[in-house]
Design an enzyme around this catalytic site. Sequence first.
Site, PDB file in Angstrom:
ATOM      1  N   ASP A 174      -2.358   2.279  -4.335  1.00  0.00           N
ATOM      2  CA  ASP A 174      -3.347   2.659  -3.880  1.00  0.00           C
ATOM      3  C   ASP A 174      -4.455   1.762  -3.860  1.00  0.00           C
ATOM      4  O   ASP A 174      -4.543   0.907  -4.964  1.00  0.00           O
ATOM      5  CB  ASP A 174      -3.823   4.476  -4.349  1.00  0.00           C
TER       6      ASP A 174
ATOM      7  N   HIS B 167       0.820  -1.137  -0.115  1.00  0.00           N
ATOM      8  CA  HIS B 167       0.018  -0.219   0.070  1.00  0.00           C
ATOM      9  C   HIS B 167       0.893   1.159  -0.053  1.00  0.00           C
ATOM     10  O   HIS B 167       0.264   2.328  -0.271  1.00  0.00           O
ATOM     11  CB  HIS B 167      -0.884  -0.061   1.096  1.00  0.00           C
TER      12      HIS B 167
END
Length: 404
Positions: free
Chosen positions: A371, A367
């Site tokens: 995204d 992450h």
Amino acid sequence: MILEMKVPSPGESITEVEIATWLVQDGDYVEKDQAIAEVDSDKATLELPAEASGIITLKAEEGDAVAVGQVVCLIDTSAAKPEGGAVPAKEEKKEEAPKKEEPKAAPAATQTYASGSASPAAKKILAEKNIQPSDIVGTGKDGRVTKEDAMNAVPSMGTPTGGPRGTERTKLSMLRRKVAERLVAAKNETAMLTTFNEVDMSAIYALREQYKEDFKNKHGVGLGFMSFFTKAVTRALQLYPDVNSMIDGQEKVSYDFCDISVAVSGPKGLMVPVMRNAELLSFRGVEAEIKRLALRARDGQITVDEMTGGTFTISNGGVFGSMLSTPIINPPQSGILGMHNVVERAIVKNGQIVIAPVMYVALSYDHRIIDGRESVGFLVAVKEALENPVEILMDNNPKKALEL
């Protein structure tokens, strides 16, 4: 002439290997290029071939960690090959058997309060509690169990006894230790998150049913799921390039090619060989390359170069029966797609509940660089391609795509 055999370098970043197994014994006659040992590096298990013919003398034990360039054996190249291909066994000096001594008579036993004996009162109390005196540590003279000991004794709660209780301790191979380190590092050093989806495999099943025999007869390989998934993944990576990127310090490294790592099970554990430029491979090319890499991994012939440099990984836990999992990222990559088993499930199509072969798929991603929009969009793109393979992956011409 005595030839010193040194550990060759398996790859640029490898400075040490471990002797996993000697395939010959000390004093054996070996032929040039004969495999004499299997060595574990932190990336693969490799065979060590003899550099010359002759009598071998081992200089390292199984399990020893040896540096690249270190001498591990000597080969006497001047030694003649023995008749029959075997080295005559060395004569051992015969030793006279030691004279047997006459057993001495055991001393007469004397009555004493040995540890574990109990007084009559203690025996009665222990019998009521179904406890053996030998199970109690007595506080009396010479370990005698007293009445107070018996009153304080707590009976067993019924735990079964008498079954096997053995344990075995074996050293992890260098490859397994490195895999463990990388998995822990991936969990600790990345912001790993997993997103899931499901794929209706009906269209792929129909294509395989229609073309699998012709495909195998012409190309010599089966038409499996991996070619469809690889084509779907490379398309999605081009649509969402962040998933095909990596973090290097404070920089993002993006690639305009798709080197797909494929997790396969080998004799030494999990290995992840790489398909180079998978975006350029046809269905036949993917199936042939996966078969080649899987056979090399199974036979212990995979090289370090064949296992480095991937940009994204596909792992198929479904071959072992896994329904769902959260695959761990293969660092320094930023994403991994987990495939699972195919099960007939009730789904809704055109407002109707129907039975269809369904696979759950999982995308684990870092992450820090990917995204939610990119990760979910990537997985949806994979799903769309797999559910509409003729239109999206085959340009509406299955025969041409499959080279039939």
